[in-house]
Enzyme design. Structure first.
Site, PDB file in Angstrom:
ATOM      1  N   ARG A   1       0.813  -1.160   0.031  1.00 36.74           N
ATOM      2  CA  ARG A   1       0.092  -0.127   0.042  1.00 36.74           C
ATOM      3  C   ARG A   1       0.888   1.082  -0.001  1.00 36.74           C
ATOM      4  O   ARG A   1       1.953   1.015   0.613  1.00 36.74           O
ATOM      5  CB  ARG A   1      -0.749   0.110   1.234  1.00 36.74           C
ATOM      6  CG  ARG A   1      -2.066  -0.592   1.186  1.00 36.74           C
ATOM      7  CD  ARG A   1      -3.103   0.119   0.045  1.00 36.74           C
ATOM      8  NE  ARG A   1      -4.459  -0.591   0.129  1.00 36.74           N
ATOM      9  CZ  ARG A   1      -4.521  -1.781  -0.685  1.00 36.74           C
ATOM     10  NH1 ARG A   1      -3.789  -2.117  -1.255  1.00 36.74           N
ATOM     11  NH2 ARG A   1      -5.835  -2.090  -0.543  1.00 36.74           N
TER      12      ARG A   1
ATOM     13  N   GLU B   1      -1.869   8.118  -4.095  1.00 39.30           N
ATOM     14  CA  GLU B   1      -2.256   7.538  -5.743  1.00 39.30           C
ATOM     15  C   GLU B   1      -3.688   7.876  -5.988  1.00 39.30           C
ATOM     16  O   GLU B   1      -4.398   7.869  -4.942  1.00 39.30           O
ATOM     17  CB  GLU B   1      -2.063   6.093  -5.953  1.00 39.30           C
ATOM     18  CG  GLU B   1      -2.878   5.350  -4.938  1.00 39.30           C
ATOM     19  CD  GLU B   1      -2.539   3.663  -5.105  1.00 39.30           C
ATOM     20  OE1 GLU B   1      -1.491   3.374  -4.906  1.00 39.30           O
ATOM     21  OE2 GLU B   1      -3.323   2.883  -5.352  1.00 39.30           O
TER      22      GLU B   1
ATOM     23  N   HIS C   1      -0.908   0.365  -9.776  1.00 40.26           N
ATOM     24  CA  HIS C   1      -1.687  -0.468  -8.712  1.00 40.26           C
ATOM     25  C   HIS C   1      -2.679  -1.678  -9.476  1.00 40.26           C
ATOM     26  O   HIS C   1      -3.504  -1.603  -9.629  1.00 40.26           O
ATOM     27  CB  HIS C   1      -2.658   0.205  -8.061  1.00 40.26           C
ATOM     28  CG  HIS C   1      -3.289  -0.171  -6.748  1.00 40.26           C
ATOM     29  ND1 HIS C   1      -3.333   0.554  -5.446  1.00 40.26           N
ATOM     30  CD2 HIS C   1      -3.508  -1.621  -6.490  1.00 40.26           C
ATOM     31  CE1 HIS C   1      -3.946  -0.203  -4.572  1.00 40.26           C
ATOM     32  NE2 HIS C   1      -3.818  -1.538  -5.024  1.00 40.26           N
TER      33      HIS C   1
HETATM   34  C1  GLV Z   1      -5.552  -4.423  -3.839  1.00 37.26           C
HETATM   35  O1  GLV Z   1      -4.677  -3.709  -3.630  1.00 37.26           O
HETATM   36  C2  GLV Z   1      -6.139  -5.115  -2.725  1.00 37.26           C
HETATM   37  O2  GLV Z   1      -5.958  -4.783  -1.506  1.00 37.26           O
HETATM   38  O3  GLV Z   1      -6.753  -6.278  -3.113  1.00 37.26           O
END
Ligand code: GLV
Length: 329
Positions: A235, A264, A282
């Protein structure tokens, strides 16, 4: 019929499934502003989100809301204290993304170590005139030391893949994993500092919490080998992106692979100016099969939590199961 909000564009056939049970208000457009999100949620019984922030103000403006199903394994967008105070259930989508996300962690790590993005940009820019013995020298993956910070389900899937590359595996986690898992992964538990000092390739796979904010900052980057790489598939906020950009610029570490960022989709602009970082938007879980599995699991959780379908009342992935069956407050 109960009413739900699907806050993001999603596979249309998943919307069709939800329409069998609910009146669906689907935002199939841009991300909703916080005000618009709260306004559309005000008369809903449930919601399907993907990273949308849900806190006390949103919950108190939606007095009928009983469940919010996040299409992600991470749920740092949910204020769980507020969910618990209102008896609203949160659900997430664990497990179905473990293998795809671990694959992508390797892809980023290898791209960073072997300078794939950087050399590709150079090639596209027309600079390739001749073979050079010292062109884009990187660092080996095979036989090196992998350092995994966060040894949950995805961390374990990532570490399992290290065997084929004959790597030594170090890990750090809130708590040590069971001895049989350590044995299976051939992984050794060490302190964060020892891991940073010894690993050739550090991969972050831990959830974002207040305690994990800037787990990797200037001091931690200074412990790493100048030849090491850092990969973040966890994250934004776990890494101090400004400190990382500076460490990359000064070559205090060799390279980085990033899928997630502070703030982001707005990146720290300094990251865009350093060549030795691979930047992805991401997408670690973004395969057709896995994103479909996540969307369907989020829908299943929503359907079950709102008392419909074959698992009525028994959603598979409650984050706060203690509120199940309690009246909304
Ligand atoms: C993606 O970032 C998730 O947490 O599934």
């Amino acid at each position: 019929m109960q009413k739900i909000l699907v806050a993001r564009p999603i596979f249309p056939d998943v919307i069709e499934r939800l329409e069998q049970y609910f009146e669906v208000d689907w935002n199939n457009g841009d991300v909703l502003s916080a005000d618009e999100f709260a306004r559309r949620l005000a008369d809903k019984d449930g919601a399907l989100t993907a990273g949308d922030p849900v806190g006390p103000a949103v919950l108190s403006a939606a007095p009928r809301l009983r469940v919010v199903a996040n299409m992600a394994v991470g749920y740092n967008n949910f204020d769980m204290a507020a969910f618990n105070a209102s008896n609203v259930l949160g659900t997430n989508t664990p497990d179905v993304l473990n293998e795809s996300t671990a694959d992508f962690g390797w892809a980023l790590m290898m791209a960073a170590a072997r300078r794939i993005a950087e050399s590709e940009h150079w090639l596209r820019a027309g600079h390739w005139q001749k073979w050079a013995y010292d062109g884009f020298l990187g660092s080996d993956i095979h036989g090196s030391t992998l350092g995994v910070i966060g040894m949950g389900r995805i961390g374990q899937a990532l570490a399992r893949r290290a065997r084929g590359f004959n790597m030594q595996v170090l890990y750090h986690n809130r708590s040590q994993v069971a001895p049989q898992i350590e044995a299976e992964l051939n992984a050794q538990y060490v302190s964060k500092e020892e891991l940073l000092r010894r690993a050739d390739h550090v991969v972050l796979v831990l959830p974002y919490t207040k305690e994990n904010h800037h787990t990797i900052g200037a001091a931690e980057l200074a412990l790493m080998k100048p030849t090491a790489t850092l990969t973040n598939i966890a994250r934004g906020g776990i890494v101090d992106d400004a400190a990382l950009a500076e460490a990359l610029r000064a070559k205090r570490i060799a390279a980085a692979g990033l899928d997630v960022y502070e703030g982001e989709p707005n990146l720290n602009p300094a990251l865009l100016t350093v060549p030795n970082v691979v930047l992805a938007p991401h997408i670690a879980s973004a395969t057709e099969a896995t994103r479909r599995a996540m969307a369907n699991l989020a829908a299943d959780n929503l359907i079950a939590a709102l008392g419909e379908g074959p698992n009525a009342g028994r959603p598979a992935n409650p984050i706060n199961p203690e509120v199940l069956g309690k009246a909304r407050v």
